[in-house]
Design an enzyme around this catalytic site. Structure first.
Site, PDB file in Angstrom:
ATOM      1  N   MET A  84     -11.585  -5.663   5.775  1.00  0.00           N
ATOM      2  CA  MET A  84     -10.524  -4.864   6.717  1.00  0.00           C
ATOM      3  C   MET A  84     -10.316  -5.405   7.913  1.00  0.00           C
ATOM      4  SD  MET A  84     -10.096  -2.037   4.851  1.00  0.00           S
ATOM      5  CE  MET A  84      -9.102  -1.281   6.123  1.00  0.00           C
ATOM      6  N   MET A 139     -12.298   4.452   0.035  1.00  0.00           N
ATOM      7  CA  MET A 139     -13.023   4.856   1.515  1.00  0.00           C
ATOM      8  C   MET A 139     -13.435   6.379   1.283  1.00  0.00           C
ATOM      9  SD  MET A 139      -9.874   3.329   3.645  1.00  0.00           S
ATOM     10  CE  MET A 139      -8.614   3.360   2.378  1.00  0.00           C
ATOM     11  N   MET A 188      -8.781   8.329   0.388  1.00  0.00           N
ATOM     12  CA  MET A 188      -9.703   8.756   1.476  1.00  0.00           C
ATOM     13  C   MET A 188     -10.188  10.318   1.321  1.00  0.00           C
ATOM     14  SD  MET A 188      -7.423   7.289   4.528  1.00  0.00           S
ATOM     15  CE  MET A 188      -6.406   5.819   4.426  1.00  0.00           C
ATOM     16  N   HIS A 190      -1.403  -1.150  -4.030  1.00  0.00           N
ATOM     17  CA  HIS A 190      -2.568  -0.831  -3.485  1.00  0.00           C
ATOM     18  C   HIS A 190      -2.690   0.814  -3.307  1.00  0.00           C
ATOM     19  CE1 HIS A 190      -6.223  -1.752  -0.954  1.00  0.00           C
ATOM     20  NE2 HIS A 190      -5.941  -0.990  -0.115  1.00  0.00           N
ATOM     21  N   HIS A 246      -8.652   1.098  -3.836  1.00  0.00           N
ATOM     22  CA  HIS A 246      -9.631   1.006  -2.475  1.00  0.00           C
ATOM     23  C   HIS A 246     -10.312   2.258  -2.281  1.00  0.00           C
ATOM     24  CE1 HIS A 246     -10.171   0.033   2.164  1.00  0.00           C
ATOM     25  NE2 HIS A 246     -11.126   0.005   1.649  1.00  0.00           N
ATOM     26  N   ASP A 294      -6.684  -6.321   4.555  1.00  0.00           N
ATOM     27  CA  ASP A 294      -6.054  -5.016   4.535  1.00  0.00           C
ATOM     28  C   ASP A 294      -6.211  -4.638   5.999  1.00  0.00           C
ATOM     29  OD1 ASP A 294      -5.072  -2.506   4.272  1.00  0.00           O
ATOM     30  OD2 ASP A 294      -6.592  -1.931   2.820  1.00  0.00           O
ATOM     31  N   SER A 315       0.809  -1.344   0.178  1.00  0.00           N
ATOM     32  CA  SER A 315       0.209   0.098   0.028  1.00  0.00           C
ATOM     33  C   SER A 315       0.743   1.277  -0.100  1.00  0.00           C
ATOM     34  CB  SER A 315      -0.872   0.089   1.173  1.00  0.00           C
ATOM     35  OG  SER A 315      -1.517   1.063   1.427  1.00  0.00           O
ATOM     36  N   ASP A 363      -4.749   3.768  -1.628  1.00  0.00           N
ATOM     37  CA  ASP A 363      -6.002   3.892  -0.703  1.00  0.00           C
ATOM     38  C   ASP A 363      -6.482   5.270  -0.774  1.00  0.00           C
ATOM     39  OD1 ASP A 363      -6.134   1.546   0.921  1.00  0.00           O
ATOM     40  OD2 ASP A 363      -4.157   2.089   1.765  1.00  0.00           O
TER      41      ASP A 363
END
Length: 227
Positions: free
Chosen positions: A139, A70, A39, A35, A68, A178, A10, A37
């Site tokens: 998660m 979020m 957010m 990966h 991913h 994750d 990540s 992330d």
């Protein structure tokens, strides 16, 4: 052909001042996915990156980019991430009332589609969309920050999901984990039935990343996951 035991560093824990070099390094050491992330400061208490980072990473590596989300209302932003070059996209079940429709948008673009579940989110939210999933992201910490401690209660959750997928004829659906994933917990989750392992600080937070990725691979393989 991709392995069914995938290591996905990540970039949340990478050095963004030299992100291209960081990604190239871990890919050279055997990373299967990268990966990403995303957010938004609303769904989780942090703000990270957007489609432009995915677009730029696409020019750095041919390695699949695992995005991913979020974020709230992920359906509003998924077309931008598809256009940027995401290879797989997951979003949280709690973030949209339109899970089925959102999965269809992703899959129609020939991108792998997944639903992410927080530690306390029950598996039954997946019951009527199993045919529409390429993977499930479990998660193993509460999302929002890297470097958190692994939550042991997620081990039986992964075991139950793997048994459910196998029993319903969906064994091809990957289980990605994750949060707090390191050499030890990767082995534990591989044994439980996970296929893909997101690791941030465990890889980018050490000097010799080659050794860590090798050790993680060995732990995953020797755990004899049920495939």
């Amino acid at each position: 052909m991709e392995s069914l035991r995938l290591i996905a560093p990540s970039i949340l824990s990478a050095n963004f001042a030299k992100l291209g070099d960081e990604v190239t390094e871990v890919v050279g050491y055997g990373a299967d996915w990268i990966h990403v992330d995303v957010m938004d400061g609303q769904f989780v208490p942090n703000i990270t990156m957007g489609p432009i980072v995915v677009e730029w990473l696409k020019t750095v590596t041919p390695t699949p980019l695992d995005v991913h989300l979020m974020i709230v209302a992920p359906e509003a932003y998924i077309p931008d991430f598809i256009k940027a070059g995401a290879s797989s996209i997951s979003f949280h079940a709690e973030a949209t009332p339109h899970i089925h429709r959102t999965l269809q948008v992703i899959r129609e673009a020939n991108v792998r589609a997944g639903v992410a579940l927080n530690p306390s989110t029950p598996l039954n939210v997946l019951e009527y969309i199993l045919d529409d999933l390429d993977f499930v992201l479990i998660m193993t910490v509460n999302p929002g920050f890297g470097g958190q401690k692994f939550i042991p209660a997620t081990v039986p959750k992964v075991q139950k999901l793997r048994e459910w997928l196998d029993a319903t004829g969906h064994a091809e659906v990957l289980i990605e984990v994750d949060g707090g994933i390191n050499v030890t917990t990767a082995g534990v989750m591989s044994e439980a039935g996970a296929n893909a392992f997101v690791a941030g600080s465990a890889i980018f937070g050490v000097h010799n990343r080659q050794i860590i990725i090798k050790q993680m691979r060995q732990a995953i393989d020797t755990a004899a996951p049920r495939l």
